[in-house]
Write an enzyme that holds these catalytic residues in place. Structure first.
Site, PDB file in Angstrom:
ATOM      1  N   TYR A  94       3.634 -10.212  -8.854  1.00 53.68           N
ATOM      2  CA  TYR A  94       3.306  -9.682  -7.546  1.00 53.68           C
ATOM      3  C   TYR A  94       2.142 -10.481  -6.940  1.00 53.68           C
ATOM      4  CZ  TYR A  94       6.604  -6.041  -8.777  1.00 53.68           C
ATOM      5  OH  TYR A  94       7.745  -5.368  -9.138  1.00 53.68           O
ATOM      6  N   HIS A 140       2.946  -9.258 -13.275  1.00 55.68           N
ATOM      7  CA  HIS A 140       4.390  -9.149 -13.052  1.00 55.68           C
ATOM      8  C   HIS A 140       4.910  -9.876 -11.815  1.00 55.68           C
ATOM      9  CE1 HIS A 140       4.395  -5.261 -15.688  1.00 55.68           C
ATOM     10  NE2 HIS A 140       4.019  -6.354 -16.348  1.00 55.68           N
ATOM     11  N   ARG A 144       7.631  -9.688 -23.707  1.00 55.66           N
ATOM     12  CA  ARG A 144       8.788  -9.580 -24.614  1.00 55.66           C
ATOM     13  C   ARG A 144       9.858  -8.618 -24.107  1.00 55.66           C
ATOM     14  NH1 ARG A 144       6.052  -6.527 -29.813  1.00 55.66           N
ATOM     15  NH2 ARG A 144       5.221  -4.700 -28.737  1.00 55.66           N
ATOM     16  N   HIS A 164      -3.207  -3.818  -9.857  1.00 50.88           N
ATOM     17  CA  HIS A 164      -2.001  -4.459 -10.378  1.00 50.88           C
ATOM     18  C   HIS A 164      -2.076  -5.953 -10.043  1.00 50.88           C
ATOM     19  CE1 HIS A 164       1.915  -5.217 -11.777  1.00 50.88           C
ATOM     20  NE2 HIS A 164       2.607  -4.271 -11.165  1.00 50.88           N
ATOM     21  N   GLY A 182       7.326  -3.187 -24.980  1.00 55.05           N
ATOM     22  CA  GLY A 182       8.153  -3.293 -26.179  1.00 55.05           C
ATOM     23  C   GLY A 182       7.639  -2.601 -27.421  1.00 55.05           C
ATOM     24  N   PRO A 221       2.081   2.157 -16.215  1.00 52.82           N
ATOM     25  CA  PRO A 221       2.505   2.131 -14.811  1.00 52.82           C
ATOM     26  C   PRO A 221       3.887   1.508 -14.686  1.00 52.82           C
ATOM     27  CG  PRO A 221       0.853   0.432 -15.231  1.00 52.82           C
ATOM     28  CD  PRO A 221       0.953   1.249 -16.477  1.00 52.82           C
ATOM     29  N   LEU A 222       4.725   2.119 -13.877  1.00 55.73           N
ATOM     30  CA  LEU A 222       6.117   1.705 -13.750  1.00 55.73           C
ATOM     31  C   LEU A 222       6.476   1.570 -12.272  1.00 55.73           C
ATOM     32  CD1 LEU A 222       7.310   4.344 -16.330  1.00 55.73           C
ATOM     33  CD2 LEU A 222       7.366   1.880 -16.737  1.00 55.73           C
ATOM     34  N   ALA A 258       3.597   2.133  -9.658  1.00 57.01           N
ATOM     35  CA  ALA A 258       2.995   1.187  -8.725  1.00 57.01           C
ATOM     36  C   ALA A 258       2.983   1.793  -7.326  1.00 57.01           C
ATOM     37  CB  ALA A 258       3.782  -0.120  -8.741  1.00 57.01           C
ATOM     38  N   ALA A 265       0.861  -3.151 -23.583  1.00 55.38           N
ATOM     39  CA  ALA A 265       2.102  -2.566 -23.078  1.00 55.38           C
ATOM     40  C   ALA A 265       3.224  -3.568 -23.266  1.00 55.38           C
ATOM     41  CB  ALA A 265       1.968  -2.210 -21.601  1.00 55.38           C
ATOM     42  N   ARG A 306      -4.498  -4.754 -14.577  1.00 54.13           N
ATOM     43  CA  ARG A 306      -3.337  -5.140 -15.377  1.00 54.13           C
ATOM     44  C   ARG A 306      -3.006  -6.607 -15.140  1.00 54.13           C
ATOM     45  NH1 ARG A 306       2.601  -2.175 -16.244  1.00 54.13           N
ATOM     46  NH2 ARG A 306       2.944  -3.171 -18.257  1.00 54.13           N
ATOM     47  N   GLN A 365      -2.419   3.172  -9.692  1.00 52.88           N
ATOM     48  CA  GLN A 365      -2.245   1.723  -9.717  1.00 52.88           C
ATOM     49  C   GLN A 365      -2.058   1.202  -8.291  1.00 52.88           C
ATOM     50  OE1 GLN A 365       1.330  -0.523 -10.826  1.00 52.88           O
ATOM     51  NE2 GLN A 365       0.169  -1.379 -12.534  1.00 52.88           N
TER      52      GLN A 365
END
Length: 452
Positions: free
Chosen positions: A196, A194, A289, A191, A327, A25-26, A60, A325, A243, A102
Site C-alpha cells: 500500500y 503489503h 509466507r 499500515h 502463517g 488487522p485484515l 484496515a 503475523a 506494520r 489501523q
C-alpha cells in the site's frame, strides 16, 4: 508452562495484555453504504473476539476517500464513521479488551472509479503513489482489481506532489488519528505494509522519484517518518504501532501488489532501525509466507511450514515489543513462543476469523503440549475463504465459540440469548484438529464432528 503466549505483556501506553494472541488487522467488507461506517455486524464481530486483556487490531481503515480501493471497506474521517466506531470500541472495552485502529491508505491499489463514490464526490482523485508505476502481472500487463462497476484493470497512478499533496496527506493522517481518538480507540497502527501507499514509497521498484522522497533508503523512508510525526501530534508515541512487511523480491518469496526492491533487506532494516528509536507501542512484522493459491486448504498450505525469515533478519534491529503475523498455526505458535528472543506476541488472521475464542482454544492446546492438562484440546472451526470478502454476517459473526456450543448442549436459552452469541450457528462449519493444521493431511481427515 514453557510458553510465553499466555504470560502478561506490557504494550507501551496501551496497557498490559493478559495473553499474547492478537487479532491481526485484515481487510473486511462489511461497512455501510454509502457512509462506509461500521454497522451492528462490526460491533458483534469485535465483541465476539474481545477478551479481558486481549489486543485486537481493526480491519484496515481508510484515512480519507483518496484511499478507497475495495467495496464496503470502512473509513475513519467522518462523523458518521466515528459514531459507528464508538459502538465497536465500547463493546470491546466492556469485555476488558484493547482495540487499535489501523490507519490505511492504499495508494496505487485504488482504481480511479472510486473517485466518484458518494463519500468522495471526486474531491480526492483516487489512484496515487510515489511514482507513475502501475500494478502489472507476471507478464507485464496491467493486473485487475475489483470496483463497484466490476473487474477493471489497474490504472497508472498519479505521483503525489511533494509541495502540496504530501503535506495534505500528512494532515489527512493527523485527522484520521484524531477521529480514532474521538472514537475511543486505545491506540492506532500505521499500515506501512503489503504494497500500500507507504510501502510504495519504501520500495525502489515503485518509487522512482528524484526528490527528497526517492533515491536513497533514507529518502524512501521519509514519508513513513513524516506521517508518524503527524500521528504523534495526536497520540503519545507509546500508543502508536506500525506494520511492515519486509519481503525478498526480486530474489524470491512473497510480494504484495508487485512492490519490489533491488535490496529489500537494506531498506527495511533502515526503516526498522528508524522505528526502533521512536519508542512505539509495538512493531508488527508480516512473515512473507502467505501462499494465496493454497489459502483455502489449511491442511496443506505450505505457508504454514515456512521458516520465520523476518524474525531472523530483524529481531536485533528492534528492541521494543515485536509482534509476528503470517502463517502461524497452533503447533508453530508453541515453538515460536518457547523462544525468549523471538516474537513477543503473535497475530492471527484467518484462524481468528473462524474462531472468535481463539485464545481459549490455543491455551488448551499449549497446556496439552506442555502436559499441564491431560484433556485433548478442542478443534478449530475451519475457515471458509469464500466469505472473507462478502458483505453480510455469514463467515463473519456466525462462527461458534466453545461457550456457545456448551450453552446449546445444556439447552440454556437464557445464556444462549447472550448478545455475544447472536449470529453464531452451531454445527455449520467443519472442524479441524489443531495439531494437523499445515501438515499436508488429506481433506478426508477433516473432522466432521468435533468430539469424534
Amino acid at each position: 508452562m514453557h510458553t510465553k503466549l499466555f504470560r502478561p505483556l506490557k504494550v507501551g501506553g496501551i496497557g498490559t495484555l493478559s495473553h499474547r494472541v492478537v487479532l491481526a488487522p485484515l481487510t473486511r467488507n462489511r461497512a455501510s453504504e454509502p457512509g462506509l461506517a461500521p454497522t451492528f455486524l462490526s460491533v458483534q464481530y469485535y465483541r465476539q473476539r474481545a477478551s479481558r486483556g486481549g489486543l485486537l487490531i481493526t480491519e484496515a481503515t481508510h484515512i480519507s476517500p483518496e484511499s478507497l480501493a475495495y467495496p464496503s471497506t470502512p473509513g475513519i474521517w467522518s462523523a458518521e464513521q466515528v459514531e459507528g466506531w464508538k459502538r465497536v470500541t465500547s463493546a470491546v472495552r466492556a469485555k476488558g479488551g484493547f482495540l487499535i485502529c489501523q490507519l490505511w491508505h492504499t495508494g496505487r491499489v485504488a482504481h480511479p472509479d472510486y473517485s466518484d463514490h458518494p463519500c468522495n464526490g471526486n474531491k480526492y482523485p483516487t489512484c496515487v503513489s510515489a511514482s507513475d508505476v502501475p500494478i502489472v502481472n507476471r507478464h507485464g500487463k496491467p493486473g485487475n482489481t475489483v470496483t463497484y462497476r466490476g473487474i477493471k484493470p489497474h490504472a497508472v497512478p498519479r505521483p503525489l506532489d511533494s509541495n502540496h499533496d504530501i503535506p495534505r496527506l500528512c494532515r489527512d493522517y493527523k485527522l484520521a488519528a484524531q477521529m480514532a481518538k474521538d472514537a475511543g480507540f486505545a491506540g492506532v497502527e500505521l499500515h506501512a505494509a503489503h504494497g500500500y501507499l507507504i510501502d510504495q514509497f519504501l520500495n525502489d521498484g515503485t518509487n522512482r522519484r528524484t526528490d527528497e522522497y526517492g533515491g536513497s533508503v533514507q529518502n524512501r523512508c521519509r514519508l513513513l517518518t513524516e506521517v508518524l510525526d503527524a500521528v504523534f501530534e495526536v497520540w503519545p508515541r507509546d500508543r502508536v504501532g506500525v506494520r511492515l512487511s519486509p519481503h525478498e523480491a526480486p530474489s524470491g518469496g512473497n510480494t504484495y501488489y508487485g512492490c519490489k526492491d533491488a535490496n529489500p533487506d537494506l531498506v527495511y532494516q533502515h526503516a526498522i532501525q528508524t522505528l526502533d528509536r521512536q519508542n512505539l507501542a509495538y512493531l508488527l512484522l508480516t512473515e512473507p509466507r502467505w501462499v494465496g493459491k493454497h489459502d483455502d486448504s489449511p491442511e496443506s498450505d505450505p505457508g504454514f511450514q515456512m521458516p520465520l525469515r523476518n524474525l531472523q533478519k530483524f529481531r536485533e534491529d528492534y528492541r521494543g515489543v515485536l509482534i509476528g503475523a503470517g502463517g502461524f498455526t497452533p503447533s508453530s505458535s508453541v515453538t515460536a513462543m518457547a523462544d525468549e528472543n523471538g516474537y513477543d506476541a503473535l497475530a492471527f488472521g484467518r484462524w481468528f476469523i473462524s474462531n472468535p475464542d481463539l485464545p481459549v482454544r490455543l491455551q488448551a492446546f499449549h497446556e496439552y503440549k506442555f502436559k499441564v492438562s491431560d484433556l485433548p484440546p478442542p478443534p478449530l472451526n475451519r475457515y471458509d475463504r469464500d466469505t472473507f470478502y462478502t458483505h453480510d454476517g455469514e463467515g463473519y459473526i456466525d462462527y461458534p465459540s466453545l461457550e456457545f456450543e456448551k450453552c446449546c448442549q445444556m439447552n440454556s436459552p437464557t445464556q444462549n440469548d447472550s448478545c455475544e452469541y447472536q449470529g453464531m450457528v452451531l454445527g455449520k462449519y467443519p472442524l479441524l484438529k489443531q495439531e494437523i493444521v499445515g501438515t499436508s493431511l488429506k481433506a478426508s481427515e477433516l473432522q466432521s464432528d468435533a468430539r469424534s
